[in-house]
Design a protein around this motif. Sequence first.
Motif, PDB file in Angstrom:
ATOM      1  N   VAL A 163      10.086 -46.870 -24.441  1.00 25.79           N
ATOM      2  CA  VAL A 163      10.990 -47.272 -24.688  1.00 25.79           C
ATOM      3  C   VAL A 163      12.155 -46.361 -24.086  1.00 25.79           C
ATOM      4  N   LEU A 164      12.951 -46.780 -22.935  1.00 24.99           N
ATOM      5  CA  LEU A 164      13.851 -46.227 -22.588  1.00 24.99           C
ATOM      6  C   LEU A 164      15.094 -45.936 -23.546  1.00 24.99           C
ATOM      7  N   ALA A 165      16.043 -44.797 -22.953  1.00 28.32           N
ATOM      8  CA  ALA A 165      17.341 -44.673 -24.074  1.00 28.32           C
ATOM      9  C   ALA A 165      18.613 -46.004 -23.172  1.00 28.32           C
ATOM     10  N   PRO A 166      19.259 -45.885 -23.964  1.00 29.98           N
ATOM     11  CA  PRO A 166      20.301 -47.384 -24.132  1.00 29.98           C
ATOM     12  C   PRO A 166      20.807 -46.717 -22.387  1.00 29.98           C
ATOM     13  N   LEU A 167      21.004 -48.258 -21.240  1.00 25.79           N
ATOM     14  CA  LEU A 167      21.633 -47.362 -19.653  1.00 25.79           C
ATOM     15  C   LEU A 167      22.718 -47.527 -20.172  1.00 25.79           C
ATOM     16  N   PRO A 168      23.747 -46.208 -19.387  1.00 23.13           N
ATOM     17  CA  PRO A 168      24.902 -46.293 -19.288  1.00 23.13           C
ATOM     18  C   PRO A 168      25.938 -47.580 -18.679  1.00 23.13           C
TER      19      PRO A 168
ATOM     20  N   ASP B  86      18.091 -39.727 -13.782  1.00 25.07           N
ATOM     21  CA  ASP B  86      18.375 -39.519 -14.818  1.00 25.07           C
ATOM     22  C   ASP B  86      18.017 -40.554 -16.072  1.00 25.07           C
ATOM     23  N   PHE B  87      17.139 -41.470 -16.562  1.00 29.53           N
ATOM     24  CA  PHE B  87      16.814 -42.675 -17.048  1.00 29.53           C
ATOM     25  C   PHE B  87      16.129 -41.537 -18.183  1.00 29.53           C
ATOM     26  N   PRO B  88      16.323 -41.038 -19.345  1.00 24.64           N
ATOM     27  CA  PRO B  88      15.730 -40.302 -20.404  1.00 24.64           C
ATOM     28  C   PRO B  88      14.926 -41.322 -21.151  1.00 24.64           C
ATOM     29  N   LEU B  89      13.491 -40.964 -22.069  1.00 25.98           N
ATOM     30  CA  LEU B  89      13.216 -42.521 -22.453  1.00 25.98           C
ATOM     31  C   LEU B  89      13.054 -42.177 -24.081  1.00 25.98           C
TER      32      LEU B  89
ATOM     33  N   LEU C 101       4.893 -44.043 -16.402  1.00 20.04           N
ATOM     34  CA  LEU C 101       3.874 -45.397 -15.416  1.00 20.04           C
ATOM     35  C   LEU C 101       2.744 -44.598 -14.151  1.00 20.04           C
ATOM     36  N   SER C 102       2.853 -43.901 -14.402  1.00 19.60           N
ATOM     37  CA  SER C 102       1.716 -43.457 -14.000  1.00 19.60           C
ATOM     38  C   SER C 102       0.118 -44.768 -13.595  1.00 19.60           C
ATOM     39  N   GLU C 103       0.258 -45.297 -14.154  1.00 22.48           N
ATOM     40  CA  GLU C 103      -1.035 -46.370 -14.813  1.00 22.48           C
ATOM     41  C   GLU C 103      -0.473 -47.467 -13.982  1.00 22.48           C
ATOM     42  N   PRO C 104      -1.873 -48.630 -13.790  1.00 21.43           N
ATOM     43  CA  PRO C 104      -1.430 -50.179 -13.365  1.00 21.43           C
ATOM     44  C   PRO C 104      -1.367 -50.371 -14.577  1.00 21.43           C
ATOM     45  N   ARG C 105      -0.320 -51.367 -14.306  1.00 23.47           N
ATOM     46  CA  ARG C 105       0.209 -52.449 -15.435  1.00 23.47           C
ATOM     47  C   ARG C 105       0.440 -51.660 -16.905  1.00 23.47           C
ATOM     48  N   THR C 106       1.301 -50.624 -16.694  1.00 25.58           N
ATOM     49  CA  THR C 106       1.742 -50.322 -17.408  1.00 25.58           C
ATOM     50  C   THR C 106       3.500 -50.342 -17.472  1.00 25.58           C
ATOM     51  N   LEU C 107       4.304 -50.657 -18.380  1.00 21.56           N
ATOM     52  CA  LEU C 107       5.462 -50.837 -18.335  1.00 21.56           C
ATOM     53  C   LEU C 107       6.663 -50.124 -19.236  1.00 21.56           C
ATOM     54  N   VAL C 108       7.542 -49.800 -19.697  1.00 21.72           N
ATOM     55  CA  VAL C 108       9.020 -49.267 -20.499  1.00 21.72           C
ATOM     56  C   VAL C 108       9.996 -50.148 -20.258  1.00 21.72           C
ATOM     57  N   LEU C 109      10.112 -50.198 -21.835  1.00 21.56           N
ATOM     58  CA  LEU C 109      11.355 -51.591 -21.895  1.00 21.56           C
ATOM     59  C   LEU C 109      12.456 -51.118 -22.515  1.00 21.56           C
ATOM     60  N   THR C 110      13.570 -51.135 -22.882  1.00 20.28           N
ATOM     61  CA  THR C 110      15.258 -50.746 -22.972  1.00 20.28           C
ATOM     62  C   THR C 110      14.758 -51.441 -24.956  1.00 20.28           C
ATOM     63  N   PRO C 111      16.078 -50.442 -25.737  1.00 18.47           N
ATOM     64  CA  PRO C 111      15.674 -50.850 -26.971  1.00 18.47           C
ATOM     65  C   PRO C 111      15.911 -52.256 -27.399  1.00 18.47           C
ATOM     66  N   ALA C 112      17.216 -52.767 -26.126  1.00 16.51           N
ATOM     67  CA  ALA C 112      17.487 -54.224 -26.781  1.00 16.51           C
ATOM     68  C   ALA C 112      16.391 -54.932 -26.680  1.00 16.51           C
ATOM     69  N   MET C 113      15.262 -55.191 -25.631  1.00 17.36           N
ATOM     70  CA  MET C 113      13.820 -55.891 -25.813  1.00 17.36           C
ATOM     71  C   MET C 113      12.654 -55.130 -26.396  1.00 17.36           C
ATOM     72  N   ALA C 114      12.400 -54.057 -27.185  1.00 17.11           N
ATOM     73  CA  ALA C 114      12.004 -53.187 -27.815  1.00 17.11           C
ATOM     74  C   ALA C 114      12.196 -54.649 -29.338  1.00 17.11           C
ATOM     75  N   ARG C 115      13.618 -54.475 -29.581  1.00 14.78           N
ATOM     76  CA  ARG C 115      13.875 -55.643 -30.686  1.00 14.78           C
ATOM     77  C   ARG C 115      13.809 -56.573 -30.562  1.00 14.78           C
ATOM     78  N   LYS C 116      13.432 -57.282 -29.053  1.00 12.14           N
ATOM     79  CA  LYS C 116      13.206 -58.452 -29.141  1.00 12.14           C
ATOM     80  C   LYS C 116      12.397 -59.398 -29.152  1.00 12.14           C
ATOM     81  N   TYR C 117      11.575 -58.110 -28.758  1.00  7.83           N
ATOM     82  CA  TYR C 117      10.058 -59.326 -28.615  1.00  7.83           C
ATOM     83  C   TYR C 117       9.282 -58.379 -29.823  1.00  7.83           C
ATOM     84  N   PHE C 118       9.502 -57.092 -30.788  1.00  4.75           N
ATOM     85  CA  PHE C 118       8.463 -56.460 -31.403  1.00  4.75           C
ATOM     86  C   PHE C 118       9.189 -56.278 -32.690  1.00  4.75           C
ATOM     87  N   GLY C 119      10.702 -56.786 -33.171  1.00 10.16           N
ATOM     88  CA  GLY C 119      11.780 -56.354 -34.000  1.00 10.16           C
ATOM     89  C   GLY C 119      11.111 -55.418 -34.038  1.00 10.16           C
TER      90      GLY C 119
END
Length: 217
Positions: A189-194, A137-140, A149-167
């Motif tokens: 974008v993942l929900a914050p991890l517990p 249960d890691f919701p998006l 994550l079904s296709e090659p060269r795809t990824l999801v990231l945490t909100p903190a990393m989204a702000r870090k790279y994309f502001g």
Amino acid sequence: MLRNYLTIAFRNLRRHRGYTLLNVGGLAVGMACCLLILLFVQDELSYDRFHEKADRIYRVLDIRMKNGVGERSSSAPSPLAEALLDAYPGQIEATVRFFNFAAPTLALAYTPPSGDVRAFNEPRVFFTDPTLFEVFDFPLQQGNPASALSEPRTLVLTPAMARKYFGDEDPVGKTLRFEGTHDFRVTGVLAPLPASSHLQFDFLASFASLDDPAVIP
């Protein structure tokens, strides 16, 4: 009667102040220690319990022992996942693999239209199967867990990393360059991890990406 008992007790406490301080202090320290131990045990037992299927999730271990000497590891060859599904049909519902090249860090970079490259070495990048969202249960917050994550060269990231790279930009649909060679498209974008999750990550890339030998650093 009760008032008399309390009065006598209070007088005795005042008469033997050193003894009283020692006993009350010892009782307070003992209660504080018991409370801390209780909180510690409660915290330890809470790990990974937020998963709805927690009682049905198992980790495969590789145990190699000889004469009481050896090692226990959660490492296993990636084909083992499919082999287990074939060997135990109907008993294993799904498998999830995690892989990080056993590298302390992996390089990711984003180049906005301004050309101001944002590049960092990240210690918590894992490649995993799309079944991750079926088992855990890691919701998006953004994106579709069924296809993220079904296709090659795809990824999801945490909100903190989204702000870090994309502001303040919406990261979904943008690309991050992996190890300076391949572009990975952000699909969610993942929900914050517990804090009570023993699995801690910042990026999850599709395991199918590893079918391309050129992706391997």
